[in-house]
Design a protein around this motif. Structure first.
Motif, PDB file in Angstrom:
ATOM      1  N   ASP A 156      53.333  26.631 -25.547  1.00 22.92           N
ATOM      2  CA  ASP A 156      53.422  25.320 -26.184  1.00 22.92           C
ATOM      3  C   ASP A 156      54.836  25.152 -26.708  1.00 22.92           C
ATOM      4  N   GLN A 157      55.609  24.286 -26.072  1.00 24.28           N
ATOM      5  CA  GLN A 157      57.019  24.144 -26.424  1.00 24.28           C
ATOM      6  C   GLN A 157      57.220  23.097 -27.518  1.00 24.28           C
ATOM      7  N   LEU A 158      58.004  23.440 -28.524  1.00 22.38           N
ATOM      8  CA  LEU A 158      58.348  22.502 -29.581  1.00 22.38           C
ATOM      9  C   LEU A 158      59.360  21.482 -29.078  1.00 22.38           C
ATOM     10  N   ASP A 159      59.199  20.216 -29.477  1.00 23.29           N
ATOM     11  CA  ASP A 159      60.188  19.196 -29.178  1.00 23.29           C
ATOM     12  C   ASP A 159      61.399  19.391 -30.093  1.00 23.29           C
ATOM     13  N   PHE A 160      62.527  18.770 -29.718  1.00 20.78           N
ATOM     14  CA  PHE A 160      63.746  18.931 -30.511  1.00 20.78           C
ATOM     15  C   PHE A 160      63.566  18.461 -31.950  1.00 20.78           C
ATOM     16  N   ASP A 161      62.769  17.414 -32.145  1.00 20.32           N
ATOM     17  CA  ASP A 161      62.583  16.913 -33.510  1.00 20.32           C
ATOM     18  C   ASP A 161      61.514  17.684 -34.271  1.00 20.32           C
ATOM     19  N   GLU A 162      61.008  18.762 -33.665  1.00 16.88           N
ATOM     20  CA  GLU A 162      59.999  19.590 -34.327  1.00 16.88           C
ATOM     21  C   GLU A 162      60.479  21.021 -34.581  1.00 16.88           C
ATOM     22  N   LEU A 163      61.749  21.294 -34.331  1.00 19.43           N
ATOM     23  CA  LEU A 163      62.244  22.658 -34.465  1.00 19.43           C
ATOM     24  C   LEU A 163      62.144  23.186 -35.889  1.00 19.43           C
ATOM     25  N   TRP A 164      62.044  22.281 -36.853  1.00 20.63           N
ATOM     26  CA  TRP A 164      61.878  22.695 -38.248  1.00 20.63           C
ATOM     27  C   TRP A 164      60.572  23.452 -38.464  1.00 20.63           C
ATOM     28  N   LYS A 165      59.629  23.300 -37.546  1.00 23.99           N
ATOM     29  CA  LYS A 165      58.347  23.992 -37.664  1.00 23.99           C
ATOM     30  C   LYS A 165      58.470  25.483 -37.350  1.00 23.99           C
ATOM     31  N   TYR A 166      59.538  25.864 -36.648  1.00 19.87           N
ATOM     32  CA  TYR A 166      59.690  27.258 -36.235  1.00 19.87           C
ATOM     33  C   TYR A 166      60.058  28.109 -37.448  1.00 19.87           C
ATOM     34  N   PRO A 167      59.398  29.240 -37.661  1.00 22.52           N
ATOM     35  CA  PRO A 167      59.656  30.071 -38.848  1.00 22.52           C
ATOM     36  C   PRO A 167      61.037  30.713 -38.816  1.00 22.52           C
ATOM     37  N   GLY A 222      51.025  31.718 -33.180  1.00 24.31           N
ATOM     38  CA  GLY A 222      52.287  31.405 -33.842  1.00 24.31           C
ATOM     39  C   GLY A 222      53.326  30.874 -32.870  1.00 24.31           C
ATOM     40  N   TRP A 223      54.350  30.228 -33.428  1.00 19.12           N
ATOM     41  CA  TRP A 223      55.373  29.622 -32.581  1.00 19.12           C
ATOM     42  C   TRP A 223      56.259  30.654 -31.899  1.00 19.12           C
ATOM     43  N   ARG A 243      51.637  31.430 -37.852  1.00 18.05           N
ATOM     44  CA  ARG A 243      50.366  31.888 -37.275  1.00 18.05           C
ATOM     45  C   ARG A 243      49.179  31.351 -38.059  1.00 18.05           C
ATOM     46  N   THR A 244      48.145  30.982 -37.317  1.00 18.77           N
ATOM     47  CA  THR A 244      46.883  30.584 -37.937  1.00 18.77           C
ATOM     48  C   THR A 244      45.765  31.568 -37.601  1.00 18.77           C
ATOM     49  N   GLY A 245      46.123  32.591 -36.830  1.00 14.77           N
ATOM     50  CA  GLY A 245      45.161  33.617 -36.425  1.00 14.77           C
ATOM     51  C   GLY A 245      45.929  34.803 -35.885  1.00 14.77           C
ATOM     52  N   ASP A 246      45.602  35.238 -34.671  1.00 12.15           N
ATOM     53  CA  ASP A 246      46.343  36.359 -34.099  1.00 12.15           C
ATOM     54  C   ASP A 246      47.730  35.904 -33.658  1.00 12.15           C
ATOM     55  N   GLU A 247      48.517  36.829 -33.100  1.00 14.53           N
ATOM     56  CA  GLU A 247      49.920  36.545 -32.783  1.00 14.53           C
ATOM     57  C   GLU A 247      50.091  35.389 -31.804  1.00 14.53           C
ATOM     58  N   SER A 248      49.101  35.137 -30.961  1.00 18.84           N
ATOM     59  CA  SER A 248      49.217  34.082 -29.954  1.00 18.84           C
ATOM     60  C   SER A 248      49.139  32.682 -30.550  1.00 18.84           C
ATOM     61  N   TYR A 298      55.194  33.301 -30.370  1.00 22.45           N
ATOM     62  CA  TYR A 298      54.495  33.577 -29.105  1.00 22.45           C
ATOM     63  C   TYR A 298      54.450  32.319 -28.229  1.00 22.45           C
ATOM     64  N   LYS A 299      54.049  31.202 -28.800  1.00 22.82           N
ATOM     65  CA  LYS A 299      53.812  29.999 -27.999  1.00 22.82           C
ATOM     66  C   LYS A 299      55.107  29.367 -27.488  1.00 22.82           C
ATOM     67  N   HIS A 300      56.119  29.346 -28.335  1.00 22.66           N
ATOM     68  CA  HIS A 300      57.359  28.638 -28.008  1.00 22.66           C
ATOM     69  C   HIS A 300      58.466  29.578 -27.533  1.00 22.66           C
ATOM     70  N   ALA A 301      58.786  30.594 -28.356  1.00 24.65           N
ATOM     71  CA  ALA A 301      59.940  31.450 -28.067  1.00 24.65           C
ATOM     72  C   ALA A 301      59.792  32.214 -26.757  1.00 24.65           C
ATOM     73  N   LEU A 302      58.629  32.804 -26.537  1.00 25.27           N
ATOM     74  CA  LEU A 302      58.453  33.622 -25.329  1.00 25.27           C
ATOM     75  C   LEU A 302      58.504  32.777 -24.065  1.00 25.27           C
ATOM     76  N   GLY A 303      58.018  31.548 -24.158  1.00 24.54           N
ATOM     77  CA  GLY A 303      58.097  30.640 -23.011  1.00 24.54           C
ATOM     78  C   GLY A 303      59.524  30.212 -22.731  1.00 24.54           C
ATOM     79  N   GLN A 304      60.292  29.971 -23.795  1.00 15.03           N
ATOM     80  CA  GLN A 304      61.694  29.617 -23.617  1.00 15.03           C
ATOM     81  C   GLN A 304      62.480  30.771 -23.004  1.00 15.03           C
TER      82      GLN A 304
END
Length: 384
Positions: free
Chosen positions: A178-189, A246-247, A239-244, A249-255
């Motif tokens: 799940d890739q973050l949009d440019f205007d959502e990068l503030w969500k990344y820890p 969190g951003w 993260r809201t549960g296991d590592e998958s 896992y969802k965003h960084a690893l895909g990038q």
């Protein structure tokens, strides 16, 4: 991606000649286009990139259909179609043979210029000419006649972005991406501990692929990458549960997979084709000094720039580096096309127990480099 020295071409138009004249015998002569010295240089780079021993099995740059516009000082000089997918009546044969399938096509320059200006001004993945889609890009003398490693050459941009088109066809999407949009990068820890890990990872991988590594040394790098990335996921506050969940896992690893592999192929090609890029690394700037001027450029001077770099830009560099290490270790790149993150493959190769991971991370934290990364992270996170 914020590319150092990336040349932005704003195009206007000059319509080229494309007519037929009759000679004294009454027979039509075929008009021919004439390329400038910069056009010819770009054609040679395209030819060399296509002949280059591809860094990624299956990617055939020499078969990519492209519409390329040469612009200088906001004026279009010429436009060319490379690897035309059908007969185009307005395309004009060139007066020289350049060992690539290229024809002059100035007729569509105005519309192509408008299309580029609606977007990023440099390229567009899909531009329709007659019945087929082409990769559209502008170029200039500054982006072709390269004498500086910090400038992104037009050929490198084309090779990188056309690889994304290949990815769209050949790569499977990893589960949960799940890739973050440019205007959502503030969500990344990006707390100080997270930024320290990021700086440390980049510092460890600095100057790749210029290092000559044994199999054992390569494996050690892979293990270091694995434990640092593991730690990033462990402390991920999103993260809201296991590592998958969190951003990281969802965003960084895909990038790292998609942008990392694109940077990997463009750097490996550029090192062979552009003389000034012979020793170009995946990371151009010292990660310990991103808030200082390097080569006349400062990467981070605000909170927004910190977010853009550590939540987006850096994954090009860390992704290209770990992919180079994995390929250097001997993995088949097709494993990445099957929708596997570089991290997943690295973790499998590293095969570290929980105790081994603990000791390796502990050892890293006791190094001088780690303390330097901590100090850098403290400075970067001071930007508000």
């Amino acid at each position: 991606m914020k590319k150092l020295g990336l040349v932005t071409c704003i195009l206007t138009v000059i319509v080229g000649c494309n007519s037929e004249n009759n000679n004294s015998t009454g027979k039509p002569t075929v008009s021919t286009g004439q390329a400038s010295k910069i056009d010819e240089m770009f054609f040679q780079q395209i030819k060399q990139a296509g002949e280059h021993d591809t860094p990624w099995q299956g990617y055939q740059f020499d078969k990519v259909g492209m519409y390329l516009i040469h612009a200088e000082d906001k004026q279009v000089k010429n436009a060319y179609i490379v690897n035309a997918k059908e007969t185009i009546p307005d395309a004009v044969a060139l007066d020289k043979h350049y060992d690539i399938n290229v024809q002059q096509l100035n007729e569509l320059s105005v519309v192509a210029h408008d299309k580029l200006q609606e977007g990023n001004g440099l390229f567009n993945f899909y531009y329709k000419i007659k019945n087929h889609q082409y990769y559209l890009q502008s170029y200039s003398e500054q982006s072709v006649n390269i004498s500086d490693m910090l400038i992104t050459p037009a050929i490198t941009l084309a090779y990188h972005e056309a690889f994304h088109i290949y990815q769209y066809k050949a790569f499977k999407q990893p589960a949960g991406r799940d890739q973050l949009d440019f205007d959502e990068l503030w969500k990344y820890p990006l707390d100080e501990e997270m930024v320290t890990l990021k700086v440390m990872l980049l510092a460890l991988m600095s100057d790749l692929p210029n290092k000559v590594l044994s199999s054992e040394e390569t494996l050690h790098f892979i293990k270091q990458y694995t434990v640092i990335t593991n730690e990033m996921m462990r402390i991920d506050s999103s993260r809201t549960g296991d590592e998958s969940t969190g951003w990281v896992y969802k965003h960084a690893l895909g990038q790292e997979l998609f942008e990392g592999s694109a940077l990997y192929v463009d750097v490996m090609m550029s090192r062979e084709v552009i003389a000034s890029h012979k020793n170009k690394p995946f990371s151009l700037l010292n990660p310990l000094k991103l808030d200082e001027e390097q080569y006349g450029y400062k990467q981070i001077s605000s909170k927004k720039e910190k977010e853009q770099y550590f939540a987006f830009n850096m994954f090009y560099e860390s992704g290209a580096s770990i992919i180079w290490l994995l390929l250097n270790y001997g993995i088949d790149p097709k494993q990445l096309e099957y929708g596997r993150y570089p991290y997943s493959i690295a973790k499998e190769i590293a095969n570290l127990s929980e105790l081994d991971s603990y000791y390796l991370l502990r050892d890293l934290k006791q190094t001088t480099l780690w303390h330097q990364a901590e100090q850098s992270a403290k400075r970067y996170n001071a930007f508000n």
